[in-house]
Design a protein around this motif. Structure first.
Motif, short mmCIF file in Angstrom:
data_model
loop_
_atom_site.label_atom_id
_atom_site.label_comp_id
_atom_site.label_asym_id
_atom_site.label_seq_id
_atom_site.Cartn_x
_atom_site.Cartn_y
_atom_site.Cartn_z
N UNK A 175 -16.43 17.44 -9.01
CA UNK A 175 -16.51 17.46 -7.56
C UNK A 175 -17.91 17.63 -7.02
N UNK A 176 -18.92 17.45 -7.85
CA UNK A 176 -20.29 17.65 -7.41
C UNK A 176 -20.67 16.63 -6.34
N UNK A 177 -21.11 17.11 -5.19
CA UNK A 177 -21.53 16.24 -4.09
C UNK A 177 -22.68 16.90 -3.34
N UNK A 178 -23.92 16.55 -3.70
CA UNK A 178 -25.07 17.16 -3.03
C UNK A 178 -25.39 16.54 -1.68
N UNK A 179 -24.69 15.46 -1.31
CA UNK A 179 -25.03 14.72 -0.09
C UNK A 179 -24.17 15.19 1.08
N UNK A 180 -24.30 16.46 1.39
CA UNK A 180 -23.54 17.06 2.48
C UNK A 180 -24.49 17.69 3.49
N UNK A 181 -24.01 17.84 4.72
CA UNK A 181 -24.86 18.36 5.79
C UNK A 181 -25.36 19.76 5.48
N UNK A 182 -24.52 20.59 4.87
CA UNK A 182 -24.94 21.97 4.60
C UNK A 182 -26.11 21.98 3.61
N UNK A 183 -26.12 21.05 2.69
CA UNK A 183 -27.23 20.96 1.73
C UNK A 183 -28.47 20.40 2.41
N UNK A 184 -28.29 19.35 3.22
CA UNK A 184 -29.43 18.76 3.93
C UNK A 184 -30.11 19.77 4.84
N UNK A 185 -29.31 20.57 5.52
CA UNK A 185 -29.90 21.61 6.38
C UNK A 185 -30.64 22.65 5.55
N UNK A 186 -30.06 23.00 4.40
CA UNK A 186 -30.71 23.96 3.52
C UNK A 186 -32.02 23.44 2.96
N UNK A 187 -32.07 22.16 2.61
CA UNK A 187 -33.30 21.57 2.07
C UNK A 187 -34.38 21.53 3.15
N UNK A 188 -34.01 21.14 4.37
CA UNK A 188 -35.00 21.11 5.45
C UNK A 188 -35.55 22.51 5.70
N UNK A 189 -34.67 23.50 5.74
CA UNK A 189 -35.10 24.88 5.93
C UNK A 189 -35.95 25.35 4.76
N UNK A 190 -35.54 24.98 3.53
CA UNK A 190 -36.29 25.37 2.35
C UNK A 190 -37.68 24.76 2.32
N UNK A 191 -37.82 23.52 2.82
CA UNK A 191 -39.14 22.89 2.86
C UNK A 191 -40.08 23.68 3.75
N UNK A 192 -39.60 24.09 4.89
CA UNK A 192 -40.44 24.87 5.82
C UNK A 192 -40.77 26.23 5.22
N UNK A 193 -39.83 26.82 4.51
CA UNK A 193 -40.08 28.11 3.86
C UNK A 193 -41.14 27.97 2.78
N UNK A 194 -41.04 26.91 1.95
CA UNK A 194 -42.03 26.71 0.90
C UNK A 194 -43.42 26.48 1.48
N UNK A 195 -43.51 25.69 2.54
CA UNK A 195 -44.80 25.46 3.18
C UNK A 195 -45.34 26.74 3.80
N UNK A 196 -44.46 27.52 4.42
CA UNK A 196 -44.90 28.81 4.98
C UNK A 196 -45.39 29.74 3.88
N UNK A 197 -44.71 29.72 2.74
CA UNK A 197 -45.14 30.57 1.64
C UNK A 197 -46.52 30.17 1.14
N UNK A 198 -46.82 28.88 1.09
CA UNK A 198 -48.17 28.45 0.73
C UNK A 198 -49.19 28.96 1.75
N UNK A 199 -48.83 28.92 3.03
CA UNK A 199 -49.73 29.44 4.07
C UNK A 199 -49.97 30.93 3.87
N UNK A 200 -48.92 31.67 3.56
CA UNK A 200 -49.05 33.10 3.34
C UNK A 200 -49.94 33.39 2.11
N UNK A 201 -49.75 32.63 1.07
CA UNK A 201 -50.57 32.79 -0.14
C UNK A 201 -52.04 32.49 0.16
N UNK A 202 -52.27 31.47 0.96
CA UNK A 202 -53.64 31.13 1.33
C UNK A 202 -54.27 32.25 2.15
N UNK A 203 -53.50 32.80 3.08
CA UNK A 203 -54.03 33.88 3.93
C UNK A 203 -54.35 35.12 3.12
#
Length: 256
Positions: free
Chosen positions: A225-253
């Motif tokens: 039943x594996x299905x990664x192409x769902x809205x809940x996953x897409x929203x999580x990936x978009x949120x995760x991308x912003x978190x990862x970029x923010x973490x790089x900013x924090x590391x730089x600071x």
């Protein structure tokens, strides 16, 4: 795009001049989506599964690059990005949850990884650990909290085979040990980074339930039943991308 004579051989990334901080992902399409979040994003190479962009996130220059599926190919990207000047890597990926209480779309911040990746066993003895840089874990955790994102910390299982075969999986043992999730590349990044004096961390968006629940007993090669192409996953990936970029900013600071 970089000329062939100025590019590294496998990924075709420029030999010099890249920003020193990178978000690495599996899917070339995901790399483009993360790059769309940046200011002044520019595609600098695209060869095989390796698609690389540069740009700026809230004043911090970053690389966004894809490494494809599986650790043997991914470690080639890590090696060439490091050769081109990257010193901090954060992997944004997806994973199947193992530990109870972790839901689809949640973020797993990986303190360490089980080295079942199919490549690092050929590089260094099995006793050598695969671990995140502590400052990367702290930065990802802070970024997740500031974003109000549901997240979990723990050990993840990096496994070379995506689908189960005829051999039994040690899933029950890892579940009993509290392993949080299963994915395919992170331990290779951790081993490569720690053995080369680099900083690495990982944030994984859950795109499926307990790995054992995804196996069809009548067909061991089925993903059930594996299905990664769902809205809940897409929203999580978009949120995760912003978190990862923010973490790089924090590391730089923190370096200034």
């Amino acid at each position: 795009m970089t000329s062939l004579t100025d590019a590294l051989p496998v990924t075709r990334v420029p030999r010099t001049g890249l920003p020193c901080r990178a978000v690495v992902v599996g899917d070339p399409g995901r790399a483009a989506a993360v790059a769309d979040l940046l200011t002044d994003a520019k595609e600098v190479s695209y060869h095989r599964e390796y698609r690389t962009f540069t740009g700026t996130w809230q004043g911090t220059e970053v690389v966004v690059a894809s490494h494809g599926v599986g650790a043997p190919g991914a470690i080639l990207l890590f090696q060439e990005l490091a050769e081109a000047g990257v010193r901090t890597f954060l992997r944004l990926g997806t994973a199947g949850a193992i530990r109870p209480g972790i839901r689809d779309g949640d973020l797993v911040i990986a303190d360490a990884a089980v080295r079942d990746d199919g490549v690092t066993q050929q590089l260094i003895p099995a006793e050598y650990p695969a671990f995140s840089a502590p400052e990367a874990v702290v930065a990802l955790q802070r970024a997740a909290r500031e974003a109000g994102a549901p997240y979990h910390r723990g050990v993840v299982w990096t496994r070379a085979a995506f689908q189960p075969g005829f051999l039994p999986l040690p899933g029950e043992a890892y579940a009993a040990a509290g392993v949080a999730a299963i994915e395919m590349e992170l331990s290779a990044l951790y081993v490569f980074a720690s053995t080369h004096g680099l900083t690495a961390g990982g944030a994984l968006v859950v795109d499926g339930a307990n790995a054992d629940d995804l196996v069809d007993e009548d067909d061991p090669f089925s993903t059930g039943g594996y299905d990664p192409h769902r809205d809940v996953v897409a929203r999580g990936v978009d949120r995760g991308a912003r978190i990862a970029l923010d973490a790089l900013r924090l590391l730089a600071a923190a370096e200034h």
